[in-house]
Design an enzyme around this catalytic site. Structure first.
Site, mmCIF file in Angstrom:
data_model
loop_
_atom_site.group_PDB
_atom_site.id
_atom_site.type_symbol
_atom_site.label_atom_id
_atom_site.label_comp_id
_atom_site.label_asym_id
_atom_site.label_seq_id
_atom_site.Cartn_x
_atom_site.Cartn_y
_atom_site.Cartn_z
ATOM 1 N N TYR A 61 8.343 37.646 113.611
ATOM 2 C CA TYR A 61 9.760 37.545 114.023
ATOM 3 C C TYR A 61 10.621 38.624 113.356
ATOM 4 O O TYR A 61 11.183 39.490 114.030
ATOM 5 C CB TYR A 61 10.255 36.128 113.695
ATOM 6 C CG TYR A 61 11.731 35.890 113.842
ATOM 7 C CD1 TYR A 61 12.449 36.340 114.953
ATOM 8 C CD2 TYR A 61 12.436 35.181 112.863
ATOM 9 C CE1 TYR A 61 13.809 36.087 115.083
ATOM 10 C CE2 TYR A 61 13.780 34.914 112.986
ATOM 11 C CZ TYR A 61 14.473 35.372 114.090
ATOM 12 O OH TYR A 61 15.816 35.113 114.202
ATOM 13 N N LEU A 112 -2.226 39.176 113.379
ATOM 14 C CA LEU A 112 -1.864 38.468 114.620
ATOM 15 C C LEU A 112 -2.098 36.950 114.517
ATOM 16 O O LEU A 112 -2.214 36.280 115.536
ATOM 17 C CB LEU A 112 -2.600 39.051 115.843
ATOM 18 C CG LEU A 112 -2.306 40.539 116.132
ATOM 19 C CD1 LEU A 112 -3.033 40.983 117.402
ATOM 20 C CD2 LEU A 112 -0.808 40.806 116.274
ATOM 21 N N TYR A 125 6.161 27.014 98.300
ATOM 22 C CA TYR A 125 6.631 28.191 99.044
ATOM 23 C C TYR A 125 7.592 29.013 98.176
ATOM 24 O O TYR A 125 7.389 30.215 97.958
ATOM 25 C CB TYR A 125 7.310 27.758 100.349
ATOM 26 C CG TYR A 125 8.087 28.872 101.008
ATOM 27 C CD1 TYR A 125 7.448 30.038 101.413
ATOM 28 C CD2 TYR A 125 9.465 28.773 101.207
ATOM 29 C CE1 TYR A 125 8.164 31.078 101.996
ATOM 30 C CE2 TYR A 125 10.184 29.800 101.797
ATOM 31 C CZ TYR A 125 9.530 30.952 102.177
ATOM 32 O OH TYR A 125 10.236 31.979 102.752
ATOM 33 N N LYS A 144 7.012 32.872 96.207
ATOM 34 C CA LYS A 144 7.876 34.058 96.349
ATOM 35 C C LYS A 144 8.449 34.481 94.997
ATOM 36 O O LYS A 144 8.553 35.675 94.699
ATOM 37 C CB LYS A 144 9.007 33.747 97.338
ATOM 38 C CG LYS A 144 8.545 33.559 98.774
ATOM 39 C CD LYS A 144 8.122 34.889 99.384
ATOM 40 C CE LYS A 144 7.790 34.754 100.847
ATOM 41 N NZ LYS A 144 7.563 36.052 101.501
#
Ligand code: UDP
Length: 326
Positions: A11, A33, A140, A144
């Site tokens: 995106y 992909l 998550y 990061k």
């Protein structure tokens, strides 16, 4: 300029590849992909492959003559990260370490990293600036933040210059209608609301109406995908000029509630949207809004598409171009 975009079929990555291509850069996309789409890469060359593949990374970086690397390939679902933390640490941390190692070997020392508001955890104040303490509350956000810390150390020890961009809620779609959001499964509010408007879903669940906000629903800072990409462009320019490593919070500074998003979607689409009230989603704070003063001051960044209806309109045009209603 010659840029390697990891995750350029996704995106945000695909919008970035388009911006770089339009501005005359040589772009190479590396993407496996798994979540991205080959037809979303509108410029440059494409290498199908995985950031876990050390051999491929070494070969690509040593022969590519890249000025900089942008890294968009990560897993992004908070709920999934609670259930499958290993998946998050393996991809978001371990694979990123592979990438950084290959960059150092090839002497490529400019890096733009997709970070997140989730590195902050529960807000102690809003809008949140870069001084806000970082105490992530899920794997998550932790994955990061770990890379942010690694990048601090790599800057000091190896001179690898990085810009970490902490996104709040990326939203909207390419104003030309060529690109948009295509997650599978989709978990984000705006595409889900629009899929309800287009008949692909029967209703939209509102996760909690008892928050301490004006209408009781959660408030988020929706930042248009083009504005987000523009910040990456400016960050790239600053690294090319020799600026040091930096971290920026990216948002509009305007919060919109879940109910306001649904109301805007009703106006934009002219359709009715069935709502189902649901319990709060785990880990959702009431209000997440960015203070992006630093990015404005240091990068000269100015978000242009700050109006919620325009953000939703661009997403709707994209949704309609690909929707096949039942
Ligand atoms: N949300 C909702 N229903 C949905 C999906 C999301 O009410 O089906 C809410 C969610 O609780 C949050 C906001 O919409 O307050 C934005 O969620 P999203 O998943 O789009 O982004 P996040 O804030 O998790 O990055």
């Amino acid at each position: 300029m010659n840029v390697l975009v990891i995750g350029g079929a996704g995106y945000i990555g695909s919008h970035m590849v388009k911006l770089l291509g339009r501005r005359g850069c040589d772009v190479t996309t590396l993407d496996n992909l798994s979540n991205g789409h080959r037809d979303a890469i509108l410029f440059g060359s494409f290498v199908e492959g995985d950031v876990a593949d050390r051999f491929l990374l070494a070969q690509l970086l040593e022969t590519g003559n890249f000025d900089a690397v942008m890294h968009f390939a990560s897993f992004i679902q908070v709920g999934e990260s609670m259930k499958h933390p290993a998946k998050y640490y393996e991809n978001n941390v371990s694979n990123t370490l592979n990438l950084l190692g290959a960059m150092l070997t090839a002497n490529v020392k400019r890096f733009i990293f997709s970070s997140t508001a989730a590195t902050f955890g529960s807000p102690q104040y809003t809008p949140m600036d870069e001084m806000h303490p970082q105490n992530p509350i899920n794997p998550y956000g932790r994955s990061k933040l770990m890379i942010e810390k690694v990048l601090d150390d790599y800057d000091r020890a190896y001179g690898l210059r990085s810009v970490c961009l902490r996104y709040f809620n990326a939203a909207g779609a390419d104003p030309d209608g060529e690109l948009g959001e295509r997650h599978n499964p989709e978990t984000h509010l705006i595409p889900l609301v629009l899929q309800t408007a287009s008949g692909l879903r029967s209703d939209i669940e509102v996760f909690g109406r008892d928050y301490d906000t004006p209408d009781g629903t959660c408030v988020r800072d929706y930042i248009h995908i083009n504005d987000l990409c523009e910040a990456h462009w400016l960050a790239l320019q600053s690294l090319m000029r020799g600026a040091g490593s930096q971290r920026y919070n990216l948002g509009n500074g305007n919060g919109f509630s879940v109910q306001e998003v649904i109301d805007a979607a009703k106006r934009v689409t002219g359709r009715s949207i069935a709502i189902r009230d649901a319990p709060r989603r785990d880990g959702d704070p009431a209000r997440l809004v960015a203070d992006s003063t630093l990015a404005r001051r240091q990068l000269g960044w100015e978000p242009k598409i700050t109006d919620l209806e325009t953000i939703v309109r661009h997403a709707w045009r994209w949704e309609q171009s690909r929707a096949k209603p039942n």
